[in-house]
Write a protein that holds these residues in place. Structure first.
Motif, short mmCIF file in Angstrom:
data_model
loop_
_atom_site.label_atom_id
_atom_site.label_comp_id
_atom_site.label_asym_id
_atom_site.label_seq_id
_atom_site.Cartn_x
_atom_site.Cartn_y
_atom_site.Cartn_z
N LEU A 104 -5.61 -2.79 -19.33
CA LEU A 104 -6.03 -1.38 -19.22
C LEU A 104 -6.85 -0.98 -20.45
CD1 LEU A 104 -5.93 1.24 -17.65
CD2 LEU A 104 -3.71 1.77 -18.69
N SER A 105 -6.44 -1.48 -21.60
CA SER A 105 -7.15 -1.11 -22.83
C SER A 105 -8.60 -1.63 -22.80
CB SER A 105 -6.42 -1.61 -24.07
OG SER A 105 -6.50 -2.99 -24.16
N GLU A 106 -8.77 -2.78 -22.12
CA GLU A 106 -10.12 -3.34 -21.96
C GLU A 106 -10.98 -2.37 -21.14
OE1 GLU A 106 -12.29 -6.27 -23.35
OE2 GLU A 106 -10.18 -6.88 -23.16
N THR A 107 -10.40 -1.88 -20.05
CA THR A 107 -11.11 -0.93 -19.19
C THR A 107 -11.50 0.33 -19.96
OG1 THR A 107 -9.42 -1.58 -17.61
CG2 THR A 107 -11.00 0.06 -16.85
N MET B 167 -4.82 2.98 -30.79
CA MET B 167 -5.51 2.03 -29.91
C MET B 167 -4.95 0.62 -30.11
SD MET B 167 -9.49 3.17 -29.96
CE MET B 167 -10.09 4.56 -29.00
N ARG B 168 -4.68 0.27 -31.35
CA ARG B 168 -4.14 -1.08 -31.61
C ARG B 168 -2.80 -1.25 -30.89
NH1 ARG B 168 -7.40 -3.19 -35.87
NH2 ARG B 168 -7.92 -1.65 -37.47
N GLN C 117 -1.99 -3.89 -27.62
CA GLN C 117 -0.85 -4.82 -27.58
C GLN C 117 -0.03 -4.62 -26.31
OE1 GLN C 117 0.48 -7.19 -29.80
NE2 GLN C 117 -1.53 -7.10 -30.79
N ALA C 118 0.22 -3.35 -25.98
CA ALA C 118 1.12 -3.01 -24.86
C ALA C 118 0.44 -3.22 -23.51
CB ALA C 118 1.59 -1.58 -25.00
N LYS C 119 -0.83 -2.85 -23.40
CA LYS C 119 -1.52 -2.92 -22.10
C LYS C 119 -2.92 -3.49 -22.28
CE LYS C 119 1.15 0.77 -20.11
NZ LYS C 119 1.27 2.06 -19.49
N PRO C 120 -2.99 -4.81 -22.50
CA PRO C 120 -4.30 -5.41 -22.83
C PRO C 120 -5.36 -5.18 -21.75
CG PRO C 120 -2.54 -7.08 -22.60
CD PRO C 120 -1.89 -5.76 -22.51
#
Ligand SMILES: Cc1cc2nc3c(=O)[nH]c(=O)nc-3n(C[C@H](O)[C@H](O)[C@H](O)COP(=O)(O)O)c2cc1C
Length: 274
Positions: free
Chosen positions: A158-161, A148-149, A153-156
């Motif tokens: 999308l990772s939020e969603t 997840m970390r 980093q890579a897709k801030p």
């Protein structure tokens, strides 16, 4: 090879096996009046055992299955609609577990019942990995956090969603939202090329979840876990999954710390009656 054999003393020639065979590969011999396999029986038999288990007189056996191997359905154990309604709508996803391991024979029983789920073409494609040690569950959950970390980093955006920052933040405060501190994890995997893999394994896990409730255990889908297994090679390797398989589901298992007293309300069915 005959594939099926019929005890003519017992067979009452009712044709139930013919009607119930899903592959339609049992017919009544027009001369003798007893069930016989069709010429393509071997190619199309699903090995579902319906013909043996539906026969009211135990007259039919397959070359690999006899009635004595199929457990009888006992009338006194049939659940009432009221019992079924409370049981099915009263099951819950459990996320707070006692610090107590589940004995292996109970885990084996869970898996045995899970394997009676329906599966497309009766393929029963599921394989299982059981993480028995709580410390190993935690280590693997930590690998999900590592993934997840990297993803954050890579897709801030999308990772939020996907809710990853909150899961990672919780982990950093000693709260495991990946496996919820469950002592065990059961992962279902199957051949990635089997088109019904996701449905078949989800159904097996659903039975496992229900049966766990009846055993006084608690279960919860570990969505973050199995989705990460398939996309993060170090975790895929740590799980020891075959290269041509995918993890299609994972379930946290343990003893629930708390007992639910009521059934929370769910959306009413959104139905179009035609
Ligand atoms: C495919 C799937 C994935 C899920 N993943 C998680 C998860 O990663 N963590 C979690 O705490 N709950 C997870 N759940 C549980 C749902 O949040 C839960 O079923 C829902 O909130 C309804 O609660 P109930 O199961 O008690 O009715 C998952 C459920 C499903 C069906």
């Amino acid at each position: 090879m005959n594939f099926i054999s019929v005890d003519r003393e017992k067979c009452n020639q009712d044709g139930i096996c013919v009607s119930e065979c899903p592959a339609r590969i049992i017919v009544m011999d027009p001369k003798a009046g007893y069930p016989v396999p069709t010429s393509d029986f071997k190619d199309f038999c699903l090995k579902c055992g319906h013909c043996v288990s539906v026969c009211p007189t135990d007259a039919l056996r397959l070359d690999w299955l006899g009635p004595e191997e199929c457990a009888p359905i006992k009338k006194e154990r049939v659940v009432t609609p009221e019992q079924a309604e409370q049981f099915l709508s009263g099951r819950r996803s459990i996320r707070t577990f006692k610090e107590k391991k589940v004995p292996r024979d109970l885990l084996e029983k869970l898996l045995q019942v899970a394997c009676s789920a329906p599966s497309a073409k009766n393929q029963q494609p599921w394989h299982w990995i059981v993480i028995q040690e709580p410390a190993e569950v935690r280590r693997l959950a930590g690998m999900v956090i590592d993934a997840m970390r990297i993803f954050i980093q890579a897709k801030p955006k999308l990772s939020e969603t996907m809710g990853y920052p909150r899961v990672v933040a919780a982990w950093d405060q000693e709260y495991d939202r990946v496996c919820q501190g469950a002592p065990h994890l059961i992962v279902a995997h199957a051949d990635k090329n089997w088109v019904f893999g996701p449905e078949d394994t989800a159904l097996a896990l659903s039975l496992l979840d229900l049966y766990a409730t009846s055993l006084g255990l608690g279960a919860c889908w570990a969505g973050y876990f199995y989705k990460t297994v398939n996309t993060y090679p170090p975790l895929f390797e740590a799980m020891g999954l075959p290269a041509d398989h995918l993890a299609f589901g994972a379930m946290m298992i343990g003893y629930p710390k708390f007992r639910y007293r009521r059934i929370p309300v769910r959306n009413r069915p959104r139905v179009t009656w035609k």
